[in-house]
Write an enzyme that holds these catalytic residues in place. Sequence first.
Site, short mmCIF file in Angstrom:
data_model
loop_
_atom_site.label_atom_id
_atom_site.label_comp_id
_atom_site.label_asym_id
_atom_site.label_seq_id
_atom_site.Cartn_x
_atom_site.Cartn_y
_atom_site.Cartn_z
N LYS A 124 0.82 -1.21 0.00
CA LYS A 124 0.00 0.00 0.00
C LYS A 124 0.86 1.26 0.00
CE LYS A 124 -4.19 -2.15 0.93
NZ LYS A 124 -3.72 -3.51 1.03
C1 LIG Z 1 -4.29 -4.64 0.47
C2 LIG Z 1 -3.48 -5.86 0.40
C3 LIG Z 1 -3.73 -6.87 -0.55
C4 LIG Z 1 -4.90 -6.81 -1.52
O1 LIG Z 1 -4.79 -5.80 -2.47
P1 LIG Z 1 -6.06 -5.30 -3.30
O2 LIG Z 1 -5.62 -4.10 -4.01
O3 LIG Z 1 -7.11 -4.98 -2.25
O4 LIG Z 1 -6.50 -6.40 -4.19
C5 LIG Z 1 -2.88 -7.96 -0.61
N1 LIG Z 1 -1.85 -8.09 0.27
C6 LIG Z 1 -1.59 -7.15 1.21
C7 LIG Z 1 -0.44 -7.36 2.14
C8 LIG Z 1 -2.38 -6.00 1.31
O5 LIG Z 1 -2.11 -5.08 2.26
#
Ligand SMILES: *Cc1c(COP(=O)(O)O)cnc(C)c1O
Length: 486
Positions: A124
């Site tokens: 993120k």
């Molecule tokens: C948010 C997240 C995901 C999923 O990503 P999306 O964009 O919601 O599909 C996968 N792994 C981790 C560690 C995350 O923080």
Amino acid sequence: MQYASTRGHAAAQNFSEILLGGLAPDGGLYLPTSYPQVSGAELDAWRGLSYAGLAFEVLKKFATDIPAEDLRAIVEKTYTADVYRNARLGEDAAQITPLRVLEDKDGRKLILQALSNGPTLAFKDMAMQLLGNLFEYALAKKQAELNIFGATSGDTGSAAEYAMRGKKGIRVFMLSPHKKMSAFQTAQMFSLQDPNIFNIAVEGVFDDCQDMVKAVSNDLAYKERQKIGTVNSINWARVVAQVVYYFRGYLSATTSNAQKVSFTVPSGNFGNICAGHIARMMGLPIDKLVVATNENDVLDEFFRTGVYRVRKSAETWHTTSPSMDISKASNFERFIYDLLDGDAARVKALFGKVETVGGFDLSGQPGSDGDEFKKVARFGFQSGKSVHADRLNTIRQVEKNYGITIDTHTADGIKVALEHIETGVPMIVLETALPAKFNETIREALGRDAERPAGFENIEALPQRFEVMTADVEKMKAYIAANTGL
Ligand SMILES: *Cc1c(COP(=O)(O)O)cnc(C)c1O
């Protein structure tokens, strides 16, 4: 470049206009009116660029209303080796998203692309760090302020706080369920001492936090007066920021544009892989885009059957890859819009059905809503699912075979990638978090703790700054008002 809603709302907007907003007025999501294309000559010219240089070239095509020199300064400040300093042994932090070849034999090539070397050890940060700098820039231009109000059960809240800390004109009010996050996640958020970050521990569960955010957002007069905004996963700038690392992964894994690669992406809200879809639509030679889900398999079900069936709260499992525990994929509408050739009226009808009857069916079976599922393969999509036992097994196997510890979400990705890998087409798995964040499961799988990057050794012992509050909306509103002075 202009943007319009997936549900047809006509007013075209530019990048800066949609940057600070969320949903379009008709409840749809913003998309560019056409995808910018990347030529082979451009791709060649981009091979030698730094991550920031590449980010500039890609973002420039979408943020045409931001002066080029400003955009360049923003990406150069964002994508630095210092910000992405949590690179592991053998990785070069300056690459920002370094690749690690796990296996290369008999024409089978499995590659891990590290997206989790930023401040909060999850992917993120890749988008949120850019968003922090873009917000600061846009607000300064308008001499405006923004108060970000959200709820988190872990990753998104901390990524937002680390991106917005110390930023001029921005405050963050983040709700989390009191004593329900892991000690590591709690420490990561609550140890921030920046005066513009407000952590509120709500006596309740995550849903109580989310209900409070909804209640405040529904009070339009209050929202306007207090300049309340969000940074959730449908934010277009977040999606675009993620497009960049698909280009980086492709360019680093190939030597010529005649080659193709595939990506496997641990998925929840479809934000990460939606960026891969956009990169492919721009002309990046991606063969397959493989969606990997955990026990919460809404997306796997769609990509196997053409039926999109969102889950109720009681059917949404708490798993050991918790950042993928979703019942409804909030960015999925962007892909469906493309699958339906931009037929906004049908998108509106289908997502209306999601609200009323919990889903739609594009399988082409009698009584279904359409037969567009037959076109899914044209967009390169495939899918698979991984459960707790698979995660443990994959974490052990990857440790044994390649000498690297992976987190639980990445394990879901590798498990599914190995079911789809093809001879002659490198398979890149996106690493979405570092294992230290999900240590409980690493202990279960390996019988030892995950290693922590430098600086995180004693994070739980740092002084914490947070406010405990009951789930009381009026109290919450008063608290925000008292701290904004608005
Ligand atoms: C948010 C997240 C995901 C999923 O990503 P999306 O964009 O919601 O599909 C996968 N792994 C981790 C560690 C995350 O923080």
